[in-house]
Design a protein around this motif. Sequence first.
Motif, PDB file in Angstrom:
ATOM      1  N   SER A   2      11.631   6.201   9.174  1.00 24.28           N
ATOM      2  CA  SER A   2      12.100   5.172  10.097  1.00 24.28           C
ATOM      3  C   SER A   2      11.113   4.957  11.233  1.00 24.28           C
ATOM      4  O   SER A   2      10.378   5.853  11.642  1.00 24.28           O
ATOM      5  N   ASN A 168      14.473  11.527  -0.293  1.00 22.26           N
ATOM      6  CA  ASN A 168      14.374  10.092   0.017  1.00 22.26           C
ATOM      7  C   ASN A 168      15.693   9.523   0.532  1.00 22.26           C
ATOM      8  O   ASN A 168      15.693   8.739   1.498  1.00 22.26           O
ATOM      9  N   GLN A 173      10.199  10.639   3.543  1.00 22.57           N
ATOM     10  CA  GLN A 173       9.233  10.167   2.551  1.00 22.57           C
ATOM     11  C   GLN A 173       8.419  11.331   2.002  1.00 22.57           C
ATOM     12  O   GLN A 173       8.063  12.257   2.733  1.00 22.57           O
ATOM     13  N   THR A 233      -0.083   4.263   4.499  1.00 27.07           N
ATOM     14  CA  THR A 233       1.000   4.402   3.522  1.00 27.07           C
ATOM     15  C   THR A 233       2.179   5.180   4.090  1.00 27.07           C
ATOM     16  O   THR A 233       3.338   4.921   3.715  1.00 27.07           O
ATOM     17  N   GLN A 236       5.479   3.284   5.584  1.00 28.34           N
ATOM     18  CA  GLN A 236       5.655   1.893   5.186  1.00 28.34           C
ATOM     19  C   GLN A 236       6.968   1.703   4.423  1.00 28.34           C
ATOM     20  O   GLN A 236       7.534   2.658   3.893  1.00 28.34           O
ATOM     21  N   ALA A 237       7.455   0.486   4.405  1.00 29.33           N
ATOM     22  CA  ALA A 237       8.689   0.192   3.685  1.00 29.33           C
ATOM     23  C   ALA A 237       8.447   0.294   2.179  1.00 29.33           C
ATOM     24  O   ALA A 237       7.388  -0.090   1.689  1.00 29.33           O
ATOM     25  N   ASN A 238       9.436   0.844   1.466  1.00 31.23           N
ATOM     26  CA  ASN A 238       9.338   1.004   0.012  1.00 31.23           C
ATOM     27  C   ASN A 238       8.011   1.637  -0.407  1.00 31.23           C
ATOM     28  O   ASN A 238       7.243   1.074  -1.194  1.00 31.23           O
ATOM     29  N   PRO A 239       7.705   2.820   0.115  1.00 28.18           N
ATOM     30  CA  PRO A 239       6.396   3.426  -0.141  1.00 28.18           C
ATOM     31  C   PRO A 239       6.288   3.948  -1.573  1.00 28.18           C
ATOM     32  O   PRO A 239       7.299   4.269  -2.218  1.00 28.18           O
ATOM     33  N   PRO A 240       5.073   4.076  -2.085  1.00 28.86           N
ATOM     34  CA  PRO A 240       4.873   4.685  -3.404  1.00 28.86           C
ATOM     35  C   PRO A 240       5.040   6.192  -3.322  1.00 28.86           C
ATOM     36  O   PRO A 240       4.945   6.783  -2.235  1.00 28.86           O
TER      37      PRO A 240
END
Length: 281
Positions: A2, A168, A173, A233, A236-240
């Motif tokens: 966040s 998650n 993350q 990275t 970030q939103a919707n990270p890998p």
Amino acid sequence: MSAQSTSRRWLITGANSGFGAAFVRAVLAAGDEVVAAVRRPDSMAEVVAAYPDRVQVVALDVRDPDAAERAVKEAGRVDVLVNNAGYGIVGAIEETSDADLRDAMEVMFHGPLRLTQLVLPQMRERRSGAIVQVSSMGGFMSFAGVGIYSAAKGALELASEALAAEVNPLGIQVLIVEPGAFRTSFAKPAALRISGEIGDYAETVGAIRDGLPSSDQQQEGDPEKAAAAVIATVGQANPPLRLALGPDAVGAIRGKLAAVAADLDATAHLGLTTGLESTVN
């Protein structure tokens, strides 16, 4: 992770050289704070002098459970943990001593997981945070001469894959970083663990035994750009889950995925016929 109105606090292992030092520079350039976890605190003296209000140094050998617990307590709030400490180990499986095998697993698997476990309670309480596991393209694929290194990094990757599914939903993350060859101190002859030689493996392992040390400071990868990619990275939103760094890593990982797919296609007719036959009344 966040968004936060204050600067993030990064605990980075192996912060005094290679990727670790690049991460420190990138984090400080972003205006964040660093807790540098290193075996030799004096090695961070210049960085501390330049950023006395934003750099804290803690003594840590990741092999030492007590030192890990002390380091996390001294660090206080940890918004991002970067498990970066590690080293290269070269040799055929048969050539590698039990002591070297166990040390590699301690430094590059047990140590990172121990630190992860130690920071997770505070991250769960805040419902925010990030765990960055510095693996390698060799953590996703392997080849002759690096089996033990790949085993340690691969174990960390699979544990982290499960970890991501667990944390998650709690706002935490997990990022697995898979660099290829970068111009760090990784391949310096003094830094590598190179096993004794068995003649029968000269053709398969000889190339990496000779080639890796000679590649030192000839690699195409720029650690500063790698660190910038990681910084971009994290959060970030919707990270890998995974971040492959370098054309060699991207190419090798794509090759591994294609080889696995080819094997699966070639054997699916066998695998799909191994269930129990239905009972016919």
